[in-house]
Design an enzyme around this catalytic site. Structure first.
Site, PDB file in Angstrom:
ATOM      1  N   HIS A  72      -3.298  -9.267 -18.939  1.00  0.00           N
ATOM      2  CA  HIS A  72      -2.308  -8.300 -19.409  1.00  0.00           C
ATOM      3  C   HIS A  72      -0.997  -8.567 -18.689  1.00  0.00           C
ATOM      4  O   HIS A  72      -0.903  -9.479 -17.848  1.00  0.00           O
ATOM      5  CB  HIS A  72      -2.806  -6.865 -19.187  1.00  0.00           C
ATOM      6  CG  HIS A  72      -3.241  -6.579 -17.779  1.00  0.00           C
ATOM      7  ND1 HIS A  72      -2.363  -6.609 -16.711  1.00  0.00           N
ATOM      8  CD2 HIS A  72      -4.464  -6.286 -17.262  1.00  0.00           C
ATOM      9  CE1 HIS A  72      -3.021  -6.316 -15.609  1.00  0.00           C
ATOM     10  NE2 HIS A  72      -4.296  -6.132 -15.905  1.00  0.00           N
ATOM     11  N   GLU A  73      -0.002  -7.748 -19.018  1.00  0.00           N
ATOM     12  CA  GLU A  73       1.347  -7.977 -18.486  1.00  0.00           C
ATOM     13  C   GLU A  73       1.372  -8.012 -16.949  1.00  0.00           C
ATOM     14  O   GLU A  73       2.190  -8.710 -16.354  1.00  0.00           O
ATOM     15  CB  GLU A  73       2.295  -6.904 -19.056  1.00  0.00           C
ATOM     16  CG  GLU A  73       3.764  -7.107 -18.758  1.00  0.00           C
ATOM     17  CD  GLU A  73       4.315  -8.514 -19.032  1.00  0.00           C
ATOM     18  OE1 GLU A  73       3.947  -9.133 -20.072  1.00  0.00           O
ATOM     19  OE2 GLU A  73       5.107  -9.004 -18.199  1.00  0.00           O
TER      20      GLU A  73
ATOM     21  N   HIS B 299      -0.942  -9.355 -14.965  1.00  0.00           N
ATOM     22  CA  HIS B 299      -1.262 -10.744 -14.600  1.00  0.00           C
ATOM     23  C   HIS B 299      -0.080 -11.654 -14.911  1.00  0.00           C
ATOM     24  O   HIS B 299       0.269 -12.538 -14.122  1.00  0.00           O
ATOM     25  CB  HIS B 299      -2.452 -11.263 -15.424  1.00  0.00           C
ATOM     26  CG  HIS B 299      -3.735 -10.526 -15.228  1.00  0.00           C
ATOM     27  ND1 HIS B 299      -4.341  -9.797 -16.225  1.00  0.00           N
ATOM     28  CD2 HIS B 299      -4.537 -10.406 -14.140  1.00  0.00           C
ATOM     29  CE1 HIS B 299      -5.480  -9.270 -15.772  1.00  0.00           C
ATOM     30  NE2 HIS B 299      -5.613  -9.611 -14.505  1.00  0.00           N
TER      31      HIS B 299
END
Ligand code: PAF
Length: 286
Positions: free
Chosen positions: A38-39, A41
């Site tokens: 997701h953002e 990461h």
């Protein structure tokens, strides 16, 4: 950036990873993940790509950090989507080992820390940090990164890894990265996908309770108990939350602050919401 601007090199065993590292003797950043990116990461990966010559992302749902009855079997996975995202990001290599190659049947060496892992997450999830410390040690010993990137959302994990590299003299710089949030304040986590729509609606209350702590602190409140109680009171208003802990600790040692807050602190909360364990924290800085 990957050499030809194409898909990253996929390395599926420790031997393949070792070989790639020998062939790429450059400043290397590692972003360890359990996938379902997701953002949060992606923000770590972006930073690693800027700060290093090459970046490796590891994807491994590490069985040794899950306890009996925890969500290992249903932990979200989507390798194809993850690899497409990593291709877009231009990472150089993805280390995506199988469980068998990480933990062959005769595996018997674990890394465990003492005091720092006994309370908070460690109290509710016995052996969790032993699994994290073991897998991170294994990742560092095959990837040999100069730097490695971890989110501040998992505050205790971050301190555990900082302690680990110091105690074992590992030549890796640990880079803490800010928590990324949804627009309503919910900290991003791969597990959020398991929230029902009703649970998702109430989840931002976790961050709201932390904002209350910060506003009390910023307005001069220094009584640790009063701040803890204010957070707990907000969380108690939501019957779907099963509160595990509300903790106000020294920012580095994670030792609970009794009495007045006289040094940088960290307020951490953990709740169970349906089947999902949600964690969040904010720093209290002077
Ligand atoms: O934070 C995580 O995703 C995991 O605990 C980590 C650090 C990748 C180890 O499995």
């Amino acid at each position: 950036m990957s050499d030809l601007g194409g898909a990253p090199k996929c390395l599926r065993t420790p031997t393949e990873m070792h070989r790639w590292r020998d062939e790429n003797p450059v400043k290397l950043g590692l972003v360890p993940t359990m996938g379902y990116l997701h953002e949060g990461h992606l923000s770590l990966i972006r930073r690693s790509c800027v700060e290093n010559v090459k970046t490796v992302v590891s994807i491994f749902v590490n069985p040794t950090q899950f306890g009996i009855g925890e969500d290992l079997a249903v932990y979200p996975r989507d390798e194809e989507r993850d690899l497409a995202l990593l291709t877009e990001m231009g990472v150089d290599a993805v280390y995506i080992p199988s469980s068998d190659s990480m933990y062959p049947p005769d595996f018997q060496t674990f890394v465990s820390l003492e005091g720092l892992t006994r309370h908070l997450e460690g109290a509710s999830r016995p052996n969790h940090f032993r699994g994290v410390a073991t897998v991170v040690t294994k990742l560092f010993s095959v990837v040999h990164p100069e730097r490695s990137y971890f989110g501040k959302k998992d505050a205790q994990q971050l301190r555990v890894i900082q302690r680990l590299v110091t105690d074992l003299n590992m030549p890796v710089e640990i880079i803490p990265c800010d928590t990324v949030r949804e627009s309503d304040g919910l900290a991003l986590s791969s597990r959020n996908v398991h929230l029902s729509s009703e649970e998702r609606k109430v989840a931002p209350l976790l961050y709201k309770s932390l904002q209350k702590a910060r506003s009390l602190f910023d307005n001069g409140e220094r009584c640790g108990n009063l701040i803890r109680d204010a957070v707990r009171e907000i969380l108690s208003q939501e019957s779907l939350f099963e509160i595990d802990y509300v903790s106000l600790t020294d920012d580095q040692s994670l030792i609970e602050i009794e009495g007045l807050i006289e040094r940088p602190g960290l307020i951490m909360v953990a709740v169970k919401l349906g089947s999902v364990r949600l964690l969040d924290n904010i720093e209290l800085r002077f």
